[in-house]
Design an enzyme around this catalytic site. Structure first.
Site, PDB file in Angstrom:
ATOM      1  CE  LYS A 199      -3.634  -2.118  -0.468  1.00 51.52           C
ATOM      2  NZ  LYS A 199      -4.440  -1.967  -1.628  1.00 51.52           N
ATOM      3  CG  ASP A 227      -3.367  -0.926  -4.703  1.00 55.63           C
ATOM      4  OD1 ASP A 227      -3.647   0.180  -5.427  1.00 55.63           O
ATOM      5  OD2 ASP A 227      -4.165  -1.714  -4.223  1.00 55.63           O
ATOM      6  CG  ASP A 275      -8.609  -2.420  -7.581  1.00 52.18           C
ATOM      7  OD1 ASP A 275      -9.799  -2.710  -7.602  1.00 52.18           O
ATOM      8  OD2 ASP A 275      -8.076  -2.821  -6.548  1.00 52.18           O
ATOM      9  CE  LYS A 299     -10.927  -3.852  -4.243  1.00 51.18           C
ATOM     10  NZ  LYS A 299      -9.879  -3.908  -4.829  1.00 51.18           N
TER      11      LYS A 299
END
Ligand code: MG
Length: 401
Positions: A199, A227, A275, A299
């Site tokens: 992250k 990410d 994403d 997702k």
């Protein structure tokens, strides 16, 4: 179906709603004929994080997850389960209270519906509530569970059939100091993970150090994804990717929009993962037309359930795009759904998946999906393959019947 002695053997009973026929490994239903949704129950489930905190771009963080489980029961006693668990209220356009309010809105539209008619289920939900795909995801998941149980197969069979032995998982590494993130990667690597999602999306100079510190503890065959969760402006992303140009890693969702991400893509040697902006088939096609990503993250709740996510998955296979199969977050039910969808995705297209239930300190099933050596398999029991311990859930916060 009537109650009492006329009740057929496949009717759910017992602590987990398990029926004797299912345990014998045979189909739940012995007869053809319609199934009708009779009752929907909604449960609020708090999932504390084992690490205490999960942090990502722009200083956002959560300390627990506010998950929502739904059970959908048919008039002859089959029960299916679904789950929706936003990553707090400020990650995607979804929040836990909204899920429950939305379920009260959509739930009545499914009463009387056959859960195996998954297209009809979605048409009914669309007529009852415009948008709000995350709300519909839990009901879609429960109907998939029911449809597979009624057919007497694991859900992965309905989703195309399993491919390969198991699915590689990634481990998300909460944003922290470079040293702490490198230590976390080393720890999870000892647990069997070989793919890591770091992250970043913070101050670029610190992010550069985070990436360097983590890459230094990894071997060549191990996969690193940085990410940013939309946290960088293009000029910040450009500084980072130029500074780590010589390192083997993927860059994920550097900026908030497709146009901003394309600025980074054109200047970047690293493979790109998108994403947050891939929230439907239209967005997926826009990414593909622009050549903006090598991998996309699907997702389940973001796309509105297993049906639309399967559509996007199959489209990715046709278009040649690899995928991470995952969700916003969740516990045992979400992790089982991910396992079925990921394991039924053609192996060459599986970039990774995730076992969200391993991040949290509460289980709702006595025998949940658990990883082995950094990988998971789709359960082979019927439906999602998890039996919920209803006593551990407490009373429902909403019942639609
Ligand atoms: Mg991501």
């Amino acid at each position: 179906m009537g109650a009492g002695s006329d009740r057929p053997a496949y009717v759910g009973r017992g602590r987990y709603g398990v029926n004797a026929t299912r345990l014998a490994g045979r189909p739940c239903r012995r007869e053809d004929g319609p199934l009708r949704i009779r009752e929907i129950r909604v449960f609020a489930v708090e999932l504390p994080l084992l690490e205490g905190r999960y942090a990502w771009a722009d200083g956002r963080a959560v300390e627990r997850f506010d998950s929502t489980l739904v059970s959908v029961a048919t008039d002859d006693g089959l029960v299916g389960w679904g789950e929706v668990c936003p990553l707090g209220p400020a990650y995607l356009p979804a929040h836990a209270a909204g899920a429950r309010t939305g379920l009260a809105e959509v739930g009545p539209a499914l009463l009387g519906c056959d859960p195996r008619d998954l297209d009809l289920v979605h048409r009914r939900m669309a007529r009852a509530l415009k948008g709000h795909p995350f709300v519909k995801s839990a009901l879609d998941m429960a109907c998939h569970d029911l449809a597979a149980r009624a057919q007497g197969v694991p859900l992965a069979t309905l989703l195309g059939g399993t491919d390969g032995e198991a699915v590689e998982l990634y481990r998300a590494i909460s944003q922290d100091t470079p040293e702490a993130m490198a230590a976390a990667v080393a720890r999870y690597r000892d647990e069997g993970y070989r793919r890591f999602q770091l992250k970043v999306g913070g101050e670029p100079d610190v992010d550069i150090e985070r990436i360097r510190a983590v890459r230094a503890v990894l071997d060549g065959g191990e996969v690193l994804v940085a990410d940013a969760n939309t946290g960088w402006l293009p000029h910040e992303a450009l500084r980072v990717v130029r500074a780590v140009r010589e390192l083997d890693l993927y860059i994920e969702q550097p900026c908030a929009t497709l146009e901003e991400c394309l600025i980074v893509r054109r200047a970047c040697d690293h493979p790109m993962v998108l994403d947050e902006i891939v929230d439907g088939v239209g967005a997926l096609l826009a990414v593909w037309r622009a050549g903006a990503a090598d991998v996309v993250n699907l997702k389940i709740a973001k796309l509105g359930g297993l049906r639309p996510t399967r559509l996007a998955r199959d489209l990715c296979v046709e278009l040649g795009i690899a995928m991470t199969i995952e969700d916003s977050w969740g516990g045992d039910v979400t992790t089982a759904a991910i396992a079925h969808l990921a394991h039924s995705t053609p192996e060459p297209f599986r970039f990774s998946a995730t076992d969200f239930n391993s991040y949290v300190g509460r289980s709702v099933a006595p025998d949940p999906v658990r990883r082995v050596a950094g990988r998971i398999r789709a359960p082979t029991a019927l439906g999602l393959g998890v039996e919920i311990d209803e006593e551990a859930l407490g009373p429902p916060i909403l019942v639609v019947r």
